[in-house]
Design a protein around this motif. Structure first.
Motif, PDB file in Angstrom:
ATOM      1  N   UNK A  67     -13.586  -2.339  -4.931  1.00 38.12           N
ATOM      2  CA  UNK A  67     -12.462  -2.161  -4.001  1.00 38.12           C
ATOM      3  C   UNK A  67     -12.949  -1.673  -2.640  1.00 38.12           C
ATOM      4  N   UNK A  68     -14.031  -0.907  -2.638  1.00 35.55           N
ATOM      5  CA  UNK A  68     -14.589  -0.433  -1.364  1.00 35.55           C
ATOM      6  C   UNK A  68     -15.049  -1.621  -0.507  1.00 35.55           C
ATOM      7  N   UNK A  69     -15.831  -2.491  -1.130  1.00 35.80           N
ATOM      8  CA  UNK A  69     -16.427  -3.618  -0.405  1.00 35.80           C
ATOM      9  C   UNK A  69     -15.372  -4.619   0.059  1.00 35.80           C
ATOM     10  N   UNK A 104      -1.285  -5.001   8.175  1.00 36.33           N
ATOM     11  CA  UNK A 104      -0.146  -4.988   7.253  1.00 36.33           C
ATOM     12  C   UNK A 104      -0.445  -5.895   6.062  1.00 36.33           C
ATOM     13  N   UNK A 105      -0.237  -5.359   4.862  1.00 34.62           N
ATOM     14  CA  UNK A 105      -0.523  -6.104   3.630  1.00 34.62           C
ATOM     15  C   UNK A 105       0.741  -6.093   2.797  1.00 34.62           C
ATOM     16  N   UNK A 149       2.298  -2.352   1.549  1.00 42.33           N
ATOM     17  CA  UNK A 149       3.682  -2.012   1.185  1.00 42.33           C
ATOM     18  C   UNK A 149       3.941  -2.027  -0.325  1.00 42.33           C
ATOM     19  N   UNK A 150       2.895  -2.223  -1.111  1.00 41.81           N
ATOM     20  CA  UNK A 150       3.089  -2.264  -2.568  1.00 41.81           C
ATOM     21  C   UNK A 150       3.489  -0.881  -3.093  1.00 41.81           C
ATOM     22  N   UNK A 151       3.801  -0.824  -4.363  1.00 41.86           N
ATOM     23  CA  UNK A 151       4.066   0.456  -5.011  1.00 41.86           C
ATOM     24  C   UNK A 151       2.802   0.862  -5.767  1.00 41.86           C
ATOM     25  N   UNK A 152       2.526   2.157  -5.834  1.00 43.41           N
ATOM     26  CA  UNK A 152       1.329   2.590  -6.554  1.00 43.41           C
ATOM     27  C   UNK A 152       1.418   2.308  -8.057  1.00 43.41           C
ATOM     28  N   UNK A 166      -5.508  -0.937  -3.164  1.00 44.88           N
ATOM     29  CA  UNK A 166      -5.440  -1.099  -1.709  1.00 44.88           C
ATOM     30  C   UNK A 166      -4.434  -0.193  -0.999  1.00 44.88           C
ATOM     31  N   UNK A 167      -3.876   0.797  -1.716  1.00 42.27           N
ATOM     32  CA  UNK A 167      -3.244   1.918  -1.008  1.00 42.27           C
ATOM     33  C   UNK A 167      -4.150   3.123  -1.191  1.00 42.27           C
TER      34      UNK A 167
END
Ligand code: WTA
Length: 647
Positions: free
Chosen positions: A285-287, A354-355, A304-307, A315-316
């Protein structure tokens, strides 16, 4: 599948990365791809250098027990240390880590130093409640900073978390607690959604009725309404935090220690506990975050996703924080108090990246361009989408009305299982085509193959497979390694089967078409047909149910259910409403069927399998496919006639 997808496949517009963007981009040529191609292990070994290891790893990839792959074996690290501590040792300690925007309009900014303090304290709280390394913690929370703090605190002490989406019902929460055998539950009194309160604590109480493995419950005060607290079991977050020691030594976790479980829908009624581990996941996820979002130090990034979903995890929380980025956390709905709330937030914080999801974009299209027009969106420089195929029309609208024609769009294909983005453009180098996720990320090998595993020629549909392991891959299904092997590694031995259909075009671009299994994708959320069916048949008046996904203009797919009732029961409009409500209560509002049709019989093969494909044909108004294997072909015509009358 549907007209949308046909349109998608005839798409021939190409968008080169804007010159200005390319000039400043992290990656502006193909060297990263070439390197990863030539030296797969070297590429992933190098990526791991951006993570701080307490003990360096010995081997990048151990495939001796495939498909139970291991990455970065021998390495020791801590995820919270990488996401927080290390930034407090640099200029970033005074940088915003989390910008929180509550739905009612309250906001809070936590610097890396502040986040560090909270995470340490809460890690001590968890310890004081008896959570040890390896114990599971269930998190059932609104989108507030404490949710992120709780996740990071778990990683600090090596206790895997299982985040359950706050929109899930008490029953769904209970199932997930039981499966994970979680020891502690972290929740809140409630969260705000569209002006009202989602009563999380109340649901949690119902879930815990009758006893579960949960010993202690921590409750964050968010909405402030009266909630019952069970003596000895329930504790207020603020009380515990007031007494917590300031520092907690981060656990030295093995690269392959379990980091979290996240439940996702599959083809049976029982959700799968997708299990991720520490080292590979963090490297992955870092890369991907760094390169795909072309992340720069000064950026403000908003997903804008939910955790409660993997997008929120990767990606949050983990990808952005590991990079020392500023990540925006928004609690509520996009249309509260008005339909321009997203654009207001972008204007307020000057968001740069923005994602979001195609279903959201299609909703914004319907609301009209006047909403984004009324706000200053000039800070945006990059846009992303995830969760389902994006139709070219929505892509074009996003490009024009949100991106002002100057922002590249990264259409990112991946799954809860993959942990990280797998197919995507790198925005400074790969020309985009509306509706295509373009090319595999460097170090990822994907292909489209037929039933025999042979690559299909360009333009032809087939199964999307991943031919090489990748660091953030799931390691197994929690407590069910057999299902892990069967679901993902049996159809094409040696390759990972995604469950998606796709095509490649002449340029080698991937066009993902959607699921080929019994999973429905409603507004980017995965729901198993069997899950909804099992909920329906629990109703005392229902004999049998068959559930299908039917294409829907805004949601991508909608849920349609064909239901046979018990002898002598009449199918009334009231019963339709009741059944819809029943499912929402059993699983959560996201699983509420859009349509319910009563039928005397369901079409079945001679071996007794329900032929969902035929029902889908009916629901989508297509000519019927092959019906020769049906026990009674007349059944399908009856259903069709009835559907026409009612539908
Ligand atoms: C679908 C979400 C087309 C796909 C990260 C996949 C997509 C499932 C895309 C995983 C995309 C996700 N284009 N389809 N860009 N992204 N999908 O596990 O069917 O909630 O298998 O993970 O969503 O959903 P999940």
């Amino acid at each position: 599948m549907s007209e949308n997808f046909e349109a998608l496949l005839q798409e021939n517009r190409v968008f080169e990365p804007p010159t200005e963007f390319r000039e400043k981009a992290k990656v502006s040529d193909l060297s990263l791809y070439e390197w990863a191609q030539k030296d797969f292990l070297g590429f992933w070994a190098d990526a791991a250098k951006e993570i701080e290891w307490f003990t360096p790893f010995e081997k990048v990839l151990d495939d001796s027990n495939a498909p139970f792959f291991k990455w970065y074996t021998g390495g020791k690290l801590n995820v919270s240390y990488n996401c927080v501590d290390r930034h407090t040792k640099t200029f970033r300690r005074n940088k915003a880590a989390i910008i929180f925007e509550g739905e009612p309009g309250d906001s809070r900014i936590l610097t890396y130093q502040e986040l560090y303090r909270e995470v340490n304290k809460f890690a001590n709280v968890l310890k004081s409640l008896g959570v040890n390394k390896g114990d599971r913690v269930t998190i059932y929370m609104p989108m507030i900073p404490e949710a992120v703090i709780a996740m990071l605190a778990c990683t600090r002490i090596g206790a895997p978390h299982s985040v359950v989406f706050g929109g899930f019902s008490a029953q769904a929460l209970k199932d997930r607690i039981d499966d994970a055998k979680a020891k502690v539950l972290v929740t809140a009194d409630g969260g705000y959604r569209r002006g009202s309160i989602v009563e999380l604590k109340k649901n949690a109480d119902v879930a815990l009725e009758g006893g579960t493995t949960i010993e202690k419950v921590v409750v964050v005060k968010r909405t402030g309404q009266e909630v019952p607290m069970t003596e000895g079991r329930d504790f207020w977050y603020h009380d515990l935090m007031a007494k917590a020691a300031l520092y907690c030594e981060p656990e030295q976790c093995d690269a392959e220690d379990m980091l979290y479980i996240l439940y996702s829908s599959g083809t049976t009624g029982k959700p799968k506990g997708i299990q991720h581990t520490t080292g590979g996941y963090l490297v992955g996820v870092h890369t991907t975050f760094k390169y795909i979002f072309d992340y720069r130090e000064e950026d403000i990034y908003w997903c804008t996703a939910d955790i409660g979903w993997v997008t929120g995890h990767s990606y949050i929380v983990y990808g952005p924080l590991s990079n020392g980025a500023t990540t925006v956390l928004y609690e509520g709905a996009p249309d509260w108090p008005q339909k321009d709330r997203f654009w207001e937030i972008i204007e307020k914080y000057r968001v740069n990246i923005l994602y979001t999801a195609p279903t959201a974009i299609r909703t914004f299209m319907r609301w009209g361009e006047k909403w984004p027009k009324g706000r200053d969106l000039s800070s945006l420089r990059l846009l992303g989408t995830v969760g389902e195929p994006i139709n070219p029309e929505a892509w074009m609208w996003y490009n024009e009305h949100i991106g002002g024609g100057r922002c590249p769009i990264v259409d990112t294909w991946w799954q809860t299982e993959t942990g990280m983005i797998m197919i995507t453009p790198l925005p400074g180098v790969i020309p985009t085509k509306p509706g295509s996720a373009t090319k595999p990320f460097p170090g990822v090998e994907a292909d489209v193959v037929n039933d025999k595993g042979e690559p299909v020629p360009p333009g032809q549909g087939g199964y999307l497979v991943l031919k090489k392991p990748w660091p953030a891959m799931l390691r197994t299904l929690y407590g069910d390694p057999e299902r892990y092997v069967n679901t993902y590694w049996s159809k094409f031995p040696g390759w990972y089967f995604t469950g998606d259909g796709a095509k490649k075009d002449e340029d080698g671009y991937f066009w993902v078409l959607g699921r080929v299994d019994d999973v429905i994708n409603v507004s980017g959320h995965r729901i198993g047909t069997m899950e909804v069916e099992s909920a329906l048949v629990e109703h005392p008046l229902v004999a049998e149910a068959a559930v299908i996904g039917k294409s829907h203009e805004v949601k991508g797919q909608a849920i349609a259910a064909f239901v046979t009732l018990k002898e002598g029961v009449e199918g009334t409009p009231e019963l339709i409403q009741e059944l819809k409500q029943f499912v929402a209560q059993k699983i959560g509002a996201l699983a509420r069927p859009d349509d319910i049709f009563f039928t005397a019989e369901l079409p079945k093969t001679r071996s007794g399998k329900i032929m969902r494909r035929l029902l889908r044909d009916i629901a989508e108004g297509r000519a019927l496919g092959d019906t020769t294997t049906l026990t009674d072909p007349a059944v399908i015509n009856k259903i069709k006639e009835q559907y026409k009358e009612e539908g």
